[in-house]
Design a protein around this motif. Structure first.
Motif, PDB file in Angstrom:
ATOM      1  N   TRP A 320       0.837  -1.207   0.000  1.00  0.00           N
ATOM      2  CA  TRP A 320       0.000   0.000   0.000  1.00  0.00           C
ATOM      3  C   TRP A 320       0.867   1.250   0.000  1.00  0.00           C
ATOM      4  CZ3 TRP A 320      -3.454   1.560   4.774  1.00  0.00           C
ATOM      5  CH2 TRP A 320      -4.255   2.648   4.434  1.00  0.00           C
ATOM      6  N   ILE A 321       1.896   1.245   0.840  1.00  0.00           N
ATOM      7  CA  ILE A 321       2.801   2.400   0.906  1.00  0.00           C
ATOM      8  C   ILE A 321       3.522   2.593  -0.421  1.00  0.00           C
ATOM      9  CG2 ILE A 321       4.922   3.254   1.997  1.00  0.00           C
ATOM     10  CD1 ILE A 321       3.951   1.843   4.577  1.00  0.00           C
ATOM     11  N   ALA A 322       3.965   1.496  -1.036  1.00  0.00           N
ATOM     12  CA  ALA A 322       4.668   1.586  -2.319  1.00  0.00           C
ATOM     13  C   ALA A 322       3.773   2.161  -3.409  1.00  0.00           C
ATOM     14  CB  ALA A 322       5.189   0.211  -2.727  1.00  0.00           C
ATOM     15  N   VAL A 323       2.518   1.731  -3.451  1.00  0.00           N
ATOM     16  CA  VAL A 323       1.583   2.204  -4.475  1.00  0.00           C
ATOM     17  C   VAL A 323       1.326   3.705  -4.343  1.00  0.00           C
ATOM     18  CG1 VAL A 323      -0.837   2.072  -5.216  1.00  0.00           C
ATOM     19  CG2 VAL A 323       0.472  -0.019  -4.860  1.00  0.00           C
ATOM     20  N   ARG A 324       1.309   4.185  -3.107  1.00  0.00           N
ATOM     21  CA  ARG A 324       1.004   5.598  -2.871  1.00  0.00           C
ATOM     22  C   ARG A 324       2.249   6.457  -2.696  1.00  0.00           C
ATOM     23  NH1 ARG A 324      -4.056   6.962  -2.307  1.00  0.00           N
ATOM     24  NH2 ARG A 324      -3.397   8.960  -1.421  1.00  0.00           N
ATOM     25  N   ALA A 325       3.432   5.909  -2.996  1.00  0.00           N
ATOM     26  CA  ALA A 325       4.672   6.676  -2.867  1.00  0.00           C
ATOM     27  C   ALA A 325       4.650   7.901  -3.780  1.00  0.00           C
ATOM     28  CB  ALA A 325       5.871   5.794  -3.195  1.00  0.00           C
ATOM     29  N   ARG A 326       5.293   8.957  -3.348  1.00  0.00           N
ATOM     30  CA  ARG A 326       5.192  10.224  -4.086  1.00  0.00           C
ATOM     31  C   ARG A 326       6.090  10.264  -5.313  1.00  0.00           C
ATOM     32  NH1 ARG A 326       8.406  14.597  -0.261  1.00  0.00           N
ATOM     33  NH2 ARG A 326      10.390  13.484  -0.117  1.00  0.00           N
ATOM     34  N   ASP A 327       7.074   9.390  -5.411  1.00  0.00           N
ATOM     35  CA  ASP A 327       7.938   9.380  -6.593  1.00  0.00           C
ATOM     36  C   ASP A 327       8.411   7.959  -6.860  1.00  0.00           C
ATOM     37  OD1 ASP A 327      10.468   8.912  -5.053  1.00  0.00           O
ATOM     38  OD2 ASP A 327      10.073  10.928  -4.305  1.00  0.00           O
ATOM     39  N   ARG A 328       8.994   7.771  -8.025  1.00  0.00           N
ATOM     40  CA  ARG A 328       9.407   6.441  -8.458  1.00  0.00           C
ATOM     41  C   ARG A 328      10.486   5.855  -7.555  1.00  0.00           C
ATOM     42  NH1 ARG A 328       9.649   3.189 -13.099  1.00  0.00           N
ATOM     43  NH2 ARG A 328      11.673   2.200 -13.472  1.00  0.00           N
ATOM     44  N   TYR A 329      11.430   6.654  -7.140  1.00  0.00           N
ATOM     45  CA  TYR A 329      12.498   6.150  -6.283  1.00  0.00           C
ATOM     46  C   TYR A 329      11.943   5.627  -4.956  1.00  0.00           C
ATOM     47  CZ  TYR A 329      16.514   6.073  -3.166  1.00  0.00           C
ATOM     48  OH  TYR A 329      17.462   5.681  -2.245  1.00  0.00           O
ATOM     49  N   SER A 330      11.050   6.396  -4.341  1.00  0.00           N
ATOM     50  CA  SER A 330      10.444   5.969  -3.079  1.00  0.00           C
ATOM     51  C   SER A 330       9.628   4.700  -3.272  1.00  0.00           C
ATOM     52  CB  SER A 330       9.546   7.086  -2.525  1.00  0.00           C
ATOM     53  OG  SER A 330      10.301   8.244  -2.236  1.00  0.00           O
ATOM     54  N   MET A 331       8.942   4.602  -4.412  1.00  0.00           N
ATOM     55  CA  MET A 331       8.148   3.410  -4.702  1.00  0.00           C
ATOM     56  C   MET A 331       9.028   2.167  -4.807  1.00  0.00           C
ATOM     57  SD  MET A 331       7.273   1.347  -7.574  1.00  0.00           S
ATOM     58  CE  MET A 331       7.364   2.387  -9.029  1.00  0.00           C
ATOM     59  N   LEU A 332      10.165   2.288  -5.492  1.00  0.00           N
ATOM     60  CA  LEU A 332      11.077   1.157  -5.628  1.00  0.00           C
ATOM     61  C   LEU A 332      11.689   0.775  -4.289  1.00  0.00           C
ATOM     62  CD1 LEU A 332      12.901   2.148  -8.959  1.00  0.00           C
ATOM     63  CD2 LEU A 332      11.066   0.475  -8.653  1.00  0.00           C
ATOM     64  N   HIS A 389       4.911  10.544   3.412  1.00  0.00           N
ATOM     65  CA  HIS A 389       4.999  11.459   2.273  1.00  0.00           C
ATOM     66  C   HIS A 389       4.321  10.847   1.050  1.00  0.00           C
ATOM     67  CE1 HIS A 389       8.400  12.460   4.939  1.00  0.00           C
ATOM     68  NE2 HIS A 389       8.143  13.706   4.589  1.00  0.00           N
ATOM     69  N   PRO A 390       3.018  10.575   1.143  1.00  0.00           N
ATOM     70  CA  PRO A 390       2.326   9.964   0.005  1.00  0.00           C
ATOM     71  C   PRO A 390       2.150  10.958  -1.130  1.00  0.00           C
ATOM     72  CG  PRO A 390       0.739  10.586   1.677  1.00  0.00           C
ATOM     73  CD  PRO A 390       2.101  10.876   2.262  1.00  0.00           C
ATOM     74  N   ALA A 391       1.886  10.416  -2.314  1.00  0.00           N
ATOM     75  CA  ALA A 391       1.606  11.266  -3.472  1.00  0.00           C
ATOM     76  C   ALA A 391       0.244  11.929  -3.308  1.00  0.00           C
ATOM     77  CB  ALA A 391       1.635  10.432  -4.749  1.00  0.00           C
ATOM     78  N   GLU A 392       0.056  13.016  -4.020  1.00  0.00           N
ATOM     79  CA  GLU A 392      -1.232  13.699  -3.980  1.00  0.00           C
ATOM     80  C   GLU A 392      -2.315  12.862  -4.632  1.00  0.00           C
ATOM     81  OE1 GLU A 392      -0.718  17.470  -5.792  1.00  0.00           O
ATOM     82  OE2 GLU A 392       0.856  18.110  -4.403  1.00  0.00           O
ATOM     83  N   PRO A 394      -3.248   8.701  -6.210  1.00  0.00           N
ATOM     84  CA  PRO A 394      -2.805   7.301  -6.260  1.00  0.00           C
ATOM     85  C   PRO A 394      -2.014   7.011  -7.521  1.00  0.00           C
ATOM     86  CG  PRO A 394      -5.123   7.456  -5.653  1.00  0.00           C
ATOM     87  CD  PRO A 394      -4.690   8.822  -6.093  1.00  0.00           C
ATOM     88  N   LEU A 395      -1.194   5.965  -7.475  1.00  0.00           N
ATOM     89  CA  LEU A 395      -0.340   5.613  -8.599  1.00  0.00           C
ATOM     90  C   LEU A 395      -1.139   5.321  -9.865  1.00  0.00           C
ATOM     91  CD1 LEU A 395       2.543   4.995  -9.563  1.00  0.00           C
ATOM     92  CD2 LEU A 395       2.213   2.646  -8.793  1.00  0.00           C
ATOM     93  N   ARG A 396      -2.284   4.637  -9.733  1.00  0.00           N
ATOM     94  CA  ARG A 396      -3.066   4.300 -10.924  1.00  0.00           C
ATOM     95  C   ARG A 396      -3.580   5.564 -11.626  1.00  0.00           C
ATOM     96  NH1 ARG A 396      -6.221   3.068  -6.521  1.00  0.00           N
ATOM     97  NH2 ARG A 396      -8.243   4.122  -6.386  1.00  0.00           N
ATOM     98  N   VAL A 397      -3.916   6.617 -10.841  1.00  0.00           N
ATOM     99  CA  VAL A 397      -4.382   7.875 -11.426  1.00  0.00           C
ATOM    100  C   VAL A 397      -3.243   8.574 -12.148  1.00  0.00           C
ATOM    101  CG1 VAL A 397      -5.374  10.138 -10.941  1.00  0.00           C
ATOM    102  CG2 VAL A 397      -6.178   8.108  -9.698  1.00  0.00           C
ATOM    103  N   ARG A 398      -2.056   8.562 -11.535  1.00  0.00           N
ATOM    104  CA  ARG A 398      -0.904   9.206 -12.172  1.00  0.00           C
ATOM    105  C   ARG A 398      -0.519   8.504 -13.466  1.00  0.00           C
ATOM    106  NH1 ARG A 398       3.529   8.863  -7.952  1.00  0.00           N
ATOM    107  NH2 ARG A 398       2.091   7.574  -6.754  1.00  0.00           N
ATOM    108  N   ARG A 399      -0.611   7.162 -13.463  1.00  0.00           N
ATOM    109  CA  ARG A 399      -0.295   6.421 -14.699  1.00  0.00           C
ATOM    110  C   ARG A 399      -1.293   6.744 -15.802  1.00  0.00           C
ATOM    111  NH1 ARG A 399       1.274   0.380 -12.329  1.00  0.00           N
ATOM    112  NH2 ARG A 399       3.444   0.865 -11.821  1.00  0.00           N
ATOM    113  N   ALA A 400      -2.561   6.846 -15.418  1.00  0.00           N
ATOM    114  CA  ALA A 400      -3.587   7.182 -16.424  1.00  0.00           C
ATOM    115  C   ALA A 400      -3.362   8.575 -16.995  1.00  0.00           C
ATOM    116  CB  ALA A 400      -4.976   7.088 -15.788  1.00  0.00           C
ATOM    117  N   ARG A 401      -3.005   9.508 -16.142  1.00  0.00           N
ATOM    118  CA  ARG A 401      -2.737  10.880 -16.599  1.00  0.00           C
ATOM    119  C   ARG A 401      -1.535  10.909 -17.526  1.00  0.00           C
ATOM    120  NH1 ARG A 401      -4.595  15.225 -13.278  1.00  0.00           N
ATOM    121  NH2 ARG A 401      -2.606  16.270 -13.632  1.00  0.00           N
ATOM    122  N   GLY A 402      -0.490  10.099 -17.154  1.00  0.00           N
ATOM    123  CA  GLY A 402       0.704  10.066 -17.993  1.00  0.00           C
ATOM    124  C   GLY A 402       0.416   9.452 -19.352  1.00  0.00           C
ATOM    125  N   THR A 403      -0.461   8.432 -19.403  1.00  0.00           N
ATOM    126  CA  THR A 403      -0.801   7.789 -20.662  1.00  0.00           C
ATOM    127  C   THR A 403      -1.542   8.741 -21.574  1.00  0.00           C
ATOM    128  OG1 THR A 403      -0.938   5.656 -19.557  1.00  0.00           O
ATOM    129  CG2 THR A 403      -2.020   5.843 -21.689  1.00  0.00           C
TER     130      THR A 403
END
Length: 405
Positions: A320-332, A389-392, A394-403
Motif C-alpha cells: 500500500w505504501i509503495a503504491v502511494r509513494a510520491r515518486d518512483r524512487y520511493s516506490m522502488l 509522504h504519500p503522493a497527492e 494514487p499511482l493508478r491515477v498518475r499512470r492514467a494521466r501520464g498515458t
C-alpha cells in the motif's frame, strides 16, 4: 506552451530554467493510515519478540553460564539501538540515502570482504559471517541488503526511460547483485542470498524490466541455487531431511522433527507462556531460527496464526505504501523493503512448519539477533518515512494521466 505533468514539476514550462534548491536533510511529513498501521504491526512484533526471547532464550542462556534473562538483555539493547536507527531513517529524507547510495554499497562490499579475511571474520557453526570484538558482533550481510537496495533503486530510477533495454537496467543490476551474492555465498549463507536476490528481482519487476530477461535471470539464479544445494553435502542433507525428516530423526532431521513436535504439543490454545519443552535442549536454536516453533508450543495454533497474520499485514501495508509513494524512487525503495521483510519471514516460518528446507534465516523482529533486528528497524523507518509522504494522487491515477499526456 506545454507543461510537464508530474506531481513534483506540475505547471513548469518545458525548457524553463531549472531552479536548484537546497534540499532539507529532514522532512517531517504527516501521519497517514498506512503509517499508523505499519507502526502498530512492528511495535507488536517487537514487543512480542522480546517476550519470546525471554522465554525461549532462558534455558540456553543458563546453559551458557549466564542468567536466565541474559539473552533478553542483549535483545533489549539491540532493540534500543534499532529504535534509534528507526528514528533516524524516519526523520531523514530518503533523498539523503539516495545521495549516499554508492558509498553505502561500497561500504557494504568492503565489510563483506573483511569478513573473509582470516583472523578478522568470526566463525561459528561452520560459517564465517560476523565481525566484532568482545561481546559485540555484527553481520555485514544484513547491512548489504540495505546498501544494495538503496543503490539499485537509485540506478533504476535514473534509467527509467531506458528500462526496456536490458543493457541499461537489467544487466548492471544483476552484475551488482552477483558481486554481493558471491561474497555472501563465500561465508557461506544461501538463505540471505536468496532474500537479497528476491528483493532485487521484485524491484526490477516493479521498475518495468523486460519480462523475458527477468524470467531468464530468475531461471538462471534458481539453477545456480539448485547446484549449490546439489553439490554441497550439508545443503544436500538439509534438502533430503526436508523431504523426509523421519529418515534420521535424532541426527540430521532433528530440527525438522522437533520443530513439528513442538508445534503439535501446542495444540489449539498452547501450553502457556514459558511452558515450552522444546527449548529444554530438544530443539536447537530455539531462540533464534526456530523461535516460531516455541511460539506455536506456548501459544498454540491461534498464537502462531496471529503472528502469520501480522506478517501478512506487514506485506499488505508495505505494498500500500509503495503504491502511494510520491515518486518512483520511493516506490522502488518501499517495494524492496517490503519484499525483503516479507520473504525473510515466510522463509523462516516455512522452514519451521516443514514446507520449506531450513535456510537459517531469523524471523524478523522476533528472533534473537542484533544486526538483523537493528537493520530491519532501520529499513522500517524508511518505509514509515515514505508512508508519511504519500503522493497527492494514487499511482493508478498518475499512470492514467501520464498515458493520456
Amino acid at each position: 506552451m506545454t507543461t510537464i505533468d508530474h506531481p513534483a514539476l506540475r505547471g513548469r514550462p518545458v525548457g524553463a530554467r531549472r531552479v536548484v534548491r537546497r534540499r532539507a536533510w529532514t522532512v517531517p511529513g504527516h501521519a497517514t493510515s498506512a503509517f499508523w498501521l505499519l507502526s502498530a504491526i512492528v511495535v507488536v512484533l517487537n514487543l512480542f519478540g522480546l517476550v519470546m526471547v525471554m522465554s525461549a532464550g532462558s534455558v540456553p542462556s543458563v546453559r551458557a553460564g549466564g542468567a536466565p534473562w541474559s539473552y533478553f538483555e542483549k535483545q533489549l539493547l539491540w532493540t534500543a539501538l534499532g529504535v534509534v536507527a528507526l528514528g533516524v531513517t524516519l526523520m531523514v529524507s530518503v533523498q539523503v540515502w539516495r545521495r549516499l547510495a554508492k558509498l553505502l554499497l561500497l561500504a557494504s562490499i568492503g565489510l563483506l570482504v573483511l569478513v573473509l579475511v582470516p583472523g578478522i571474520g568470526i566463525t561459528a557453526n561452520g560459517a564465517t559471517r560476523w565481525l566484532g570484538f568482545g561481546g559485540f558482533q555484527l553481520q555485514p550481510s544484513e547491512f548489504a541488503k540495505f546498501g544494495l537496495l538503496v543503490f539499485v533503486a537509485d540506478l533504476l530510477d535514473r534509467r527509467a526511460e531506458r528500462i526496456d533495454d536490458w543493457r541499461w537496467g537489467l544487466a548492471p543490476v544483476v552484475a551488482y547483485l552477483a558481486v554481493v551474492a558471491g561474497l555472501i555465498m563465500l561465508q557461506p549463507n544461501l538463505g540471505t542470498t536468496i532474500i537479497i536476490a528476491t528483493m532485487v528481482l521484485a524491484v526490477l519487476l516493479v521498475a518495468g524490466a523486460p519480462p523475458l530477461g527477468l524470467g531468464a535471470v530468475t531461471a538462471v539464479g534458481a539453477a545456480i541455487a539448485g547446484m549449490f544445494v546439489a553439490f554441497t553435502p550439508f545443503r544436500r542433507t538439509r534438502f533430503f531431511r526436508f523431504l523426509n525428516p523421519w529418515a534420521d530423526p535424532t541426527n540430521t532431521g532433528l530440527q525438522n522433527v522437533q520443530s513439528l513436535v513442538g508445534l503439535a504439543n501446542g495444540g489449539i490454545f498452547g501450553k502457556g507462556l514459558g511452558r515450552s519443552t522444546a527449548k529444554w535442549g530438544f530443539l536447537p536454536f530455539a531462540h533464534t531460527d526456530f523461535i516460531f516453533a516455541v511460539i506455536g508450543e506456548e501459544f498454540g495454533l491461534l498464537g502462531a496464526l496471529a503472528v502469520v497474520l501480522l506478517f501478512f499485514g506487514l506485506s499488505a501495508t508495505g505494498a500500500w505504501i509503495a503504491v502511494r509513494a510520491r515518486d518512483r524512487y520511493s516506490m522502488l525503495l518501499a517495494t524492496g523493503i517490503t519484499a525483503w521483510l516479507s520473504v525473510q519471514a515466510y522463509m523462516n516460518i516455512g522452514a519451521v512448519i516443514g514446507v520449506m528446507p531450513i535456510t537459517g534465516v531469523p524471523l524478523p523482529f522476533v528472533s534473537f539477533g542484533g544486526s538483523s533486528l537493528m537493520i530491519n528497524l532501520a529499513a522500517t523507518g524508511i518505509l514509515l518515512n515514505i508512508a508519511r509522504h504519500p503522493a497527492e494522487e494514487p499511482l493508478r491515477v498518475r499512470r492514467a494521466r501520464g498515458t493520456r499526456g
